[in-house]
Design a protein around this motif. Structure first.
Motif, PDB file in Angstrom:
ATOM      1  N   ASP A   1       0.886  -1.162   0.000  1.00  0.00           N
ATOM      2  CA  ASP A   1       0.000   0.000   0.000  1.00  0.00           C
ATOM      3  C   ASP A   1       0.931   1.221   0.000  1.00  0.00           C
ATOM      4  OD1 ASP A   1      -1.563   2.170   0.686  1.00  0.00           O
ATOM      5  OD2 ASP A   1      -2.590   1.154   2.341  1.00  0.00           O
ATOM      6  N   ILE A   2       0.880   2.000  -1.070  1.00  0.00           N
ATOM      7  CA  ILE A   2       1.847   3.093  -1.239  1.00  0.00           C
ATOM      8  C   ILE A   2       1.757   4.116  -0.102  1.00  0.00           C
ATOM      9  CG2 ILE A   2       0.453   4.664  -2.669  1.00  0.00           C
ATOM     10  CD1 ILE A   2       2.958   4.902  -4.536  1.00  0.00           C
TER      11      ILE A   2
ATOM     12  N   ASN B   1      -6.379  13.025 -10.904  1.00  0.00           N
ATOM     13  CA  ASN B   1      -7.082  13.532 -12.099  1.00  0.00           C
ATOM     14  C   ASN B   1      -6.786  15.024 -12.202  1.00  0.00           C
ATOM     15  OD1 ASN B   1      -9.295  15.123 -10.735  1.00  0.00           O
ATOM     16  ND2 ASN B   1      -9.680  13.097  -9.861  1.00  0.00           N
TER      17      ASN B   1
ATOM     18  N   GLY C   1     -11.082   8.266  -6.467  1.00  0.00           N
ATOM     19  CA  GLY C   1     -11.053   6.912  -5.924  1.00  0.00           C
ATOM     20  C   GLY C   1      -9.649   6.333  -6.012  1.00  0.00           C
ATOM     21  N   GLY C   2      -9.549   5.019  -5.972  1.00  0.00           N
ATOM     22  CA  GLY C   2      -8.279   4.321  -6.169  1.00  0.00           C
ATOM     23  C   GLY C   2      -7.161   4.824  -5.278  1.00  0.00           C
ATOM     24  N   VAL C   3      -5.973   4.901  -5.855  1.00  0.00           N
ATOM     25  CA  VAL C   3      -4.803   5.301  -5.067  1.00  0.00           C
ATOM     26  C   VAL C   3      -4.929   6.764  -4.632  1.00  0.00           C
ATOM     27  CG1 VAL C   3      -3.290   5.916  -7.014  1.00  0.00           C
ATOM     28  CG2 VAL C   3      -2.311   4.989  -4.925  1.00  0.00           C
ATOM     29  N   ASP C   4      -5.570   7.580  -5.449  1.00  0.00           N
ATOM     30  CA  ASP C   4      -5.795   9.000  -5.128  1.00  0.00           C
ATOM     31  C   ASP C   4      -6.617   9.120  -3.831  1.00  0.00           C
ATOM     32  OD1 ASP C   4      -5.936  11.752  -5.420  1.00  0.00           O
ATOM     33  OD2 ASP C   4      -7.286  11.729  -7.150  1.00  0.00           O
TER      34      ASP C   4
ATOM     35  N   ALA D   1       0.966   2.178 -10.133  1.00  0.00           N
ATOM     36  CA  ALA D   1       0.798   1.778 -11.540  1.00  0.00           C
ATOM     37  C   ALA D   1      -0.146   2.795 -12.196  1.00  0.00           C
ATOM     38  CB  ALA D   1       0.232   0.361 -11.611  1.00  0.00           C
TER      39      ALA D   1
ATOM     40  N   SER E   1      -2.425   5.022 -14.319  1.00  0.00           N
ATOM     41  CA  SER E   1      -3.397   4.760 -15.403  1.00  0.00           C
ATOM     42  C   SER E   1      -3.874   3.312 -15.477  1.00  0.00           C
ATOM     43  CB  SER E   1      -2.858   5.176 -16.791  1.00  0.00           C
ATOM     44  OG  SER E   1      -2.851   6.584 -16.920  1.00  0.00           O
TER      45      SER E   1
ATOM     46  N   GLY F   1      -5.623   1.541 -13.382  1.00  0.00           N
ATOM     47  CA  GLY F   1      -6.866   1.244 -12.688  1.00  0.00           C
ATOM     48  C   GLY F   1      -8.051   1.764 -13.478  1.00  0.00           C
ATOM     49  N   VAL F   2      -8.731   2.751 -12.901  1.00  0.00           N
ATOM     50  CA  VAL F   2      -9.920   3.353 -13.523  1.00  0.00           C
ATOM     51  C   VAL F   2      -9.633   3.848 -14.941  1.00  0.00           C
ATOM     52  CG1 VAL F   2     -11.564   5.273 -13.318  1.00  0.00           C
ATOM     53  CG2 VAL F   2     -10.823   4.081 -11.290  1.00  0.00           C
ATOM     54  N   TYR F   3      -8.422   4.329 -15.193  1.00  0.00           N
ATOM     55  CA  TYR F   3      -8.112   4.895 -16.511  1.00  0.00           C
ATOM     56  C   TYR F   3      -7.873   3.831 -17.589  1.00  0.00           C
ATOM     57  CZ  TYR F   3      -8.097   9.812 -14.952  1.00  0.00           C
ATOM     58  OH  TYR F   3      -8.454  11.070 -14.497  1.00  0.00           O
TER      59      TYR F   3
ATOM     60  N   TYR G   1      -0.254  -2.789  -6.172  1.00  0.00           N
ATOM     61  CA  TYR G   1      -1.190  -3.019  -5.071  1.00  0.00           C
ATOM     62  C   TYR G   1      -1.609  -4.478  -4.988  1.00  0.00           C
ATOM     63  CZ  TYR G   1      -4.683  -1.288  -1.730  1.00  0.00           C
ATOM     64  OH  TYR G   1      -5.408  -1.014  -0.605  1.00  0.00           O
TER      65      TYR G   1
ATOM     66  N   MET H   1      -0.420  -7.682 -10.433  1.00  0.00           N
ATOM     67  CA  MET H   1       0.115  -6.451 -11.036  1.00  0.00           C
ATOM     68  C   MET H   1       1.635  -6.401 -10.853  1.00  0.00           C
ATOM     69  SD  MET H   1      -0.898  -3.836 -12.768  1.00  0.00           S
ATOM     70  CE  MET H   1      -2.515  -3.170 -12.471  1.00  0.00           C
TER      71      MET H   1
HETATM   72  N1  AR6 Z   1      -1.310   1.666  -3.052  1.00  0.00           N
HETATM   73  C1  AR6 Z   1      -0.783   1.334  -4.249  1.00  0.00           C
HETATM   74  N2  AR6 Z   1      -1.510   1.166  -5.371  1.00  0.00           N
HETATM   75  C2  AR6 Z   1      -2.839   1.343  -5.264  1.00  0.00           C
HETATM   76  C3  AR6 Z   1      -3.482   1.698  -4.054  1.00  0.00           C
HETATM   77  C4  AR6 Z   1      -2.648   1.863  -2.912  1.00  0.00           C
HETATM   78  N3  AR6 Z   1      -3.155   2.197  -1.716  1.00  0.00           N
HETATM   79  N4  AR6 Z   1      -4.809   1.790  -4.284  1.00  0.00           N
HETATM   80  C5  AR6 Z   1      -5.017   1.494  -5.581  1.00  0.00           C
HETATM   81  N5  AR6 Z   1      -3.826   1.220  -6.182  1.00  0.00           N
HETATM   82  P1  AR6 Z   1      -6.208   4.103 -10.046  1.00  0.00           P
HETATM   83  P2  AR6 Z   1      -5.682   5.559 -12.572  1.00  0.00           P
HETATM   84  C6  AR6 Z   1      -3.531   0.823  -7.559  1.00  0.00           C
HETATM   85  O1  AR6 Z   1      -7.576   3.761 -10.507  1.00  0.00           O
HETATM   86  O2  AR6 Z   1      -5.990   4.343 -13.369  1.00  0.00           O
HETATM   87  C7  AR6 Z   1      -8.808   8.201  -9.379  1.00  0.00           C
HETATM   88  O3  AR6 Z   1     -10.166   8.297  -9.054  1.00  0.00           O
HETATM   89  C8  AR6 Z   1      -4.674   0.255  -8.378  1.00  0.00           C
HETATM   90  O4  AR6 Z   1      -4.910  -1.101  -8.020  1.00  0.00           O
HETATM   91  O5  AR6 Z   1      -6.032   4.564  -8.644  1.00  0.00           O
HETATM   92  O6  AR6 Z   1      -4.478   6.382 -12.922  1.00  0.00           O
HETATM   93  C9  AR6 Z   1      -8.193   9.538  -9.790  1.00  0.00           C
HETATM   94  O7  AR6 Z   1      -8.801  10.624  -9.107  1.00  0.00           O
HETATM   95  C10 AR6 Z   1      -4.138   0.404  -9.794  1.00  0.00           C
HETATM   96  O8  AR6 Z   1      -3.277  -0.696 -10.117  1.00  0.00           O
HETATM   97  O9  AR6 Z   1      -5.541   5.280 -10.981  1.00  0.00           O
HETATM   98  C11 AR6 Z   1      -8.473   9.582 -11.264  1.00  0.00           C
HETATM   99  O10 AR6 Z   1      -9.783  10.053 -11.530  1.00  0.00           O
HETATM  100  C12 AR6 Z   1      -3.282   1.674  -9.715  1.00  0.00           C
HETATM  101  O11 AR6 Z   1      -3.159   1.964  -8.302  1.00  0.00           O
HETATM  102  C13 AR6 Z   1      -8.374   8.124 -11.684  1.00  0.00           C
HETATM  103  O12 AR6 Z   1      -8.671   7.363 -10.512  1.00  0.00           O
HETATM  104  C14 AR6 Z   1      -3.887   2.883 -10.394  1.00  0.00           C
HETATM  105  O13 AR6 Z   1      -5.305   2.824 -10.304  1.00  0.00           O
HETATM  106  C15 AR6 Z   1      -6.979   7.761 -12.137  1.00  0.00           C
HETATM  107  O14 AR6 Z   1      -6.986   6.468 -12.647  1.00  0.00           O
END
Ligand code: AR6
Length: 173
Positions: free
Chosen positions: A9-10, A23, A30-33, A120, A122, A124-126, A158, A162
Motif C-alpha cells: 500500500d503506497i 485527475n 477513488g483508487g490510489v488517489d 501503476a 493509469s 486502474g480506472v483509466y 497493489y 500487477m
Molecule cells: N497503493 C498502491 N496502489 C494502489 C493503491 C494503494 N493504496 N490503491 C489502488 N492502487 P487508479 P488511474 C492501484 O484507478 O488508473 C482516481 O479516481 C490500483 O490497483 O487509482 O491512474 C483519480 O482521481 C491500480 O493498479 O488510478 C483519477 O480520476 C493503480 O493503483 C483516476 O482514478 C492505479 O489505479 C486515475 O486512474
C-alpha cells in the motif's frame, strides 16, 4: 537497488515522495488517489486546492506533475501526476504516460528528493493495459536513472498479479 518493483500500500511507504495517480482537478478521487488523501488527511486537499489552475478546474494537465507536502503520510512529499485515459492507444497515451513519469522525476530532482515510489499510473480506472503501461513506466524510469544514478525508484503495485506484470517488464528491459 535503484529500480525495484514491490507489492504494498503506497500510503505506508516512508520515502522522500510518493507519486499520486490523480485527475486534472487534483481534488481527490477513488483508487490510489482516494487512499492517499485519506492517509494524508484534509490538509492535502487544502494544499491541492491552493495550487493555481492552468485552465478552469484544471490544476494539473494530463502528463504534467505538481508537488505538495505529505502531511500525515510517512512520505515527506506527494508528487501528483495525471495519467492518460486509455482510448485504444492511438491518442498519444504512450507519450502522455511517459511524460507523467519523466515530469514526476524532474520535480523530484528539483526538490532534492531521491527515494520515490510510483503506483501503476493509469492501470486502474483509466484502463491502460498493464503490460503496455509497465514497459513505458519502467523504461522511462530506467532512462531517468541512467542520467541520475542517485535516484532510488520504486514501482509500488497493489496486488501480486500487477507486481508480476511489472516485474516481467523490468526483467525484459
Ligand atoms: N497503493 C498502491 N496502489 C494502489 C493503491 C494503494 N493504496 N490503491 C489502488 N492502487 P487508479 P488511474 C492501484 O484507478 O488508473 C482516481 O479516481 C490500483 O490497483 O487509482 O491512474 C483519480 O482521481 C491500480 O493498479 O488510478 C483519477 O480520476 C493503480 O493503483 C483516476 O482514478 C492505479 O489505479 C486515475 O486512474
Amino acid at each position: 537497488m535503484p529500480l525495484a518493483v514491490i507489492t504494498a500500500d503506497i500510503t505506508t511507504l516512508a520515502v522522500d515522495a510518493i507519486v499520486n495517480a490523480a485527475n486534472e482537478t487534483l481534488l481527490g478521487g477513488g483508487g490510489v488517489d482516494g487512499a492517499i488523501h485519506r492517509a494524508a488527511g484534509p490538509a492535502l486537499l487544502a494544499a491541492c486546492r491552493a495550487l493555481p489552475e492552468a485552465a478552469p478546474g484544471v490544476r494539473c494537465p494530463t502528463g504534467e506533475a505538481r508537488i505538495t507536502p505529505g502531511f500525515a503520510l510517512p512520505a515527506r512529499q506527494v508528487i501528483h501526476t495525471v495519467g492518460p485515459i486509455w482510448r485504444g492507444g492511438a491518442y498519444g497515451e504512450a507519450q502522455l504516460l511517459e511524460s507523467c513519469h519523466r515530469n514526476a522525476v524532474q520535480l523530484a530532482r528539483e526538490h532534492g528528493l531521491h527515494r520515490i515510489a510510483f503506483p501503476a499510473i493509469s492501470c486502474g480506472v483509466y484502463g491502460y493495459p498493464a503490460s503496455l503501461a509497465a514497459v513505458i513506466a519502467l523504461g522511462t524510469l530506467r532512462k531517468e536513472l541512467a542520467s541520475d544514478p542517485a535516484f532510488d525508484l520504486i514501482v509500488c503495485c497493489y496486488s501480486e498479479p500487477m507486481r508480476a506484470v511489472f516485474q516481467a517488464a523490468l526483467t525484459s528491459l
